[in-house]
Design an enzyme around this catalytic site. Structure first.
Site, PDB file in Angstrom:
ATOM      1  N   THR A 188       0.853  -1.190   0.000  1.00  0.00           N
ATOM      2  CA  THR A 188       0.000   0.000   0.000  1.00  0.00           C
ATOM      3  C   THR A 188       0.887   1.238   0.000  1.00  0.00           C
ATOM      4  OG1 THR A 188      -1.682   1.243   1.231  1.00  0.00           O
ATOM      5  CG2 THR A 188      -0.250  -0.192   2.528  1.00  0.00           C
ATOM      6  N   HIS A 225       2.686 -11.290  14.228  1.00  0.00           N
ATOM      7  CA  HIS A 225       3.725 -11.811  15.106  1.00  0.00           C
ATOM      8  C   HIS A 225       3.465 -13.260  15.526  1.00  0.00           C
ATOM      9  CE1 HIS A 225       7.334 -11.463  17.195  1.00  0.00           C
ATOM     10  NE2 HIS A 225       7.055 -10.514  18.078  1.00  0.00           N
TER      11      HIS A 225
END
Length: 418
Positions: free
Chosen positions: A339, A391
């Site tokens: 993006t 994560h």
């Protein structure tokens, strides 16, 4: 030939020698990944005539809205799925036939897919009922009648009768207190109410899902784009003259990302239950601002395309997205997303992962800044990158090495050409 059709009609039960001209209108499958579609709008009313190939209704699926044409000419005799409901693909949603043509005896409404709100509703009702049970109050019949007459909130009346029972005097006291309370004066305000579009709802749902279900960690790194800028300037004239394509910075970043993903494939994966699925293909999503909202067209097998091919494919996809002609397959199925907000002057930001992906790269604007190179202060074209990873799947050191590799490729841009 007519005789053959006539015999077949008799054999297969058309009835009384007549050939059935009833045509089912089904919820189309607009892409391989499409499982359901929402009726956005019927363009014809029940009882109206429609010609074959004429737009009949609109389908909303993922972030795509498509006008679907009538499969045959005739009267739209029965609509079996109203607007704004979600239907599984390949289900009958309407029937087209001539006015005097007998319809099948059983025409059931198309099966609907329950919305999240409908699924949650019974739970809410039970919770409300449990709350009412807890808030049950004791009140005399006379007091209850007065509460109804004065239109009072019974839960706000303090009972002074035996066991906390609300009596007539408690209701009268509450009425007097209400009369003496100063009236609240609110400033006159105008509020514009703008209903969320279907696409906006999908975006909101995806982003909330990402924030709630993903362990976001963002790493930032700055890239010296001086050499990449020079290379792009050299390529622009020659490539545009030969192909009509202008290579953008996003194209160069996309190529660098695909090369880095080949070496750090964990970022090109998804979490499926307790399993991490690493894809052997790279379907690269490029976030695009369109009139209907944020769209992410997907460059399939981007790692197998040259820089020029990436640039060409990206142009075609962006054009389709902005004109509303992109298919569902062209805006779904990505494995990694880029993006870029640099063209708006944005320097750094925290991009949100596009589920079920596990990583997204945010790109800021290229700005000339003084930096120290070999002990000398020089002006260089610097560009910030922001990599957000899940994560649960990717540790910080893995993400950092991927980001370093992207930086290395862009700072040595000849690598984009091999």
């Amino acid at each position: 030939m007519p005789e053959v059709i006539y015999i077949l009609a008799l054999l297969f039960g058309a009835g009384k020698g007549e050939i059935s001209m009833v045509t089912d209108v089904i919820m189309p499958r607009l892409g391989l990944l499409m499982k359901t579609g929402t009726i956005g709008k019927w363009l014809k009313k029940e009882g109206e005539r429609v010609e074959k190939g004429e737009p009949l209704f609109e389908v909303e699926a993922e972030k795509v809205t498509k006008k679907i044409e009538a499969p045959e000419s005739g009267i739209l005799r029965r609509i079996l799925a109203p607007e704004k409901v979600t239907i599984p693909v390949l289900q009958r949603i309407a029937v087209i036939a001539e006015q005097d043509e007998p319809l099948p005896e059983k025409l059931e409404a198309a099966p609907q897919v329950a919305s999240k709100e409908e699924v949650a509703k019974p739970v809410v009702e039970k919770a409300e009922e449990a709350g009412k049970e807890r808030e049950r109050v004791i009140i005399t019949p006379v007091a209850r009648k007065m509460v109804a007459e004065y239109k009072l909130d019974i839960t706000r009346i303090r009972g002074t009768g035996p066991g906390g029972r609300i009596v007539k005097e408690d209701v009268l006291r509450t009425v007097e207190e209400a009369k003496q309370a100063p009236a609240e004066v609110l400033p006159a305000e105008k509020v514009q109410v703008k209903p969320m579009t279907y696409v906006r709802k999908i975006i909101a749902e995806r982003m909330l899902q990402s924030q709630l279900a993903t362990a976001h960690v963002t790493l930032n790194m700055t890239v010296d784009m001086t050499e990449a800028t020079k290379l792009r300037q050299r390529l622009l004239e020659e490539v545009e003259k030969a192909t009509g394509i202008r290579v953008s910075y996003t194209d160069m970043i996309a190529k660098a990302v695909t090369k880095a993903l080949r070496e750090h494939s964990l970022l090109n994966s998804t979490l499926d239950g307790d399993n991490i699925k690493i894809f052997d293909y790279i379907h690269l999503g490029i976030a695009v601002a369109a009139e209907q909202g944020l769209m992410v067209p997907v460059i399939r097998n981007a790692d197998k395309k040259s820089l020029i091919e990436i640039a060409s494919t990206t142009r075609d996809l962006i054009e389709k997205v902005r004109t509303g002609t992109a298919s569902i397959d062209e805006v779904t199925g990505g494995t990694f997303t880029i993006t870029n907000l640099g063209m708006f002057g944005v320097e750094t930001f925290t991009p949100i992962i596009n589920p079920p992906e596990v990583a997204i790269l945010g790109v800021g604007g290229i700005v000339e800044r003084p930096v120290v190179v070999d002990g000398q202060m020089v002006v260089r074209s610097m560009m910030p990158l922001s990599l957000t990873v899940d994560h649960r799947v990717i540790d910080g050191d893995v993400a950092a090495r991927f980001l370093q590799r992207v930086k290395q490729i862009l700072e040595g841009p000849y690598l984009l050409l091999i």
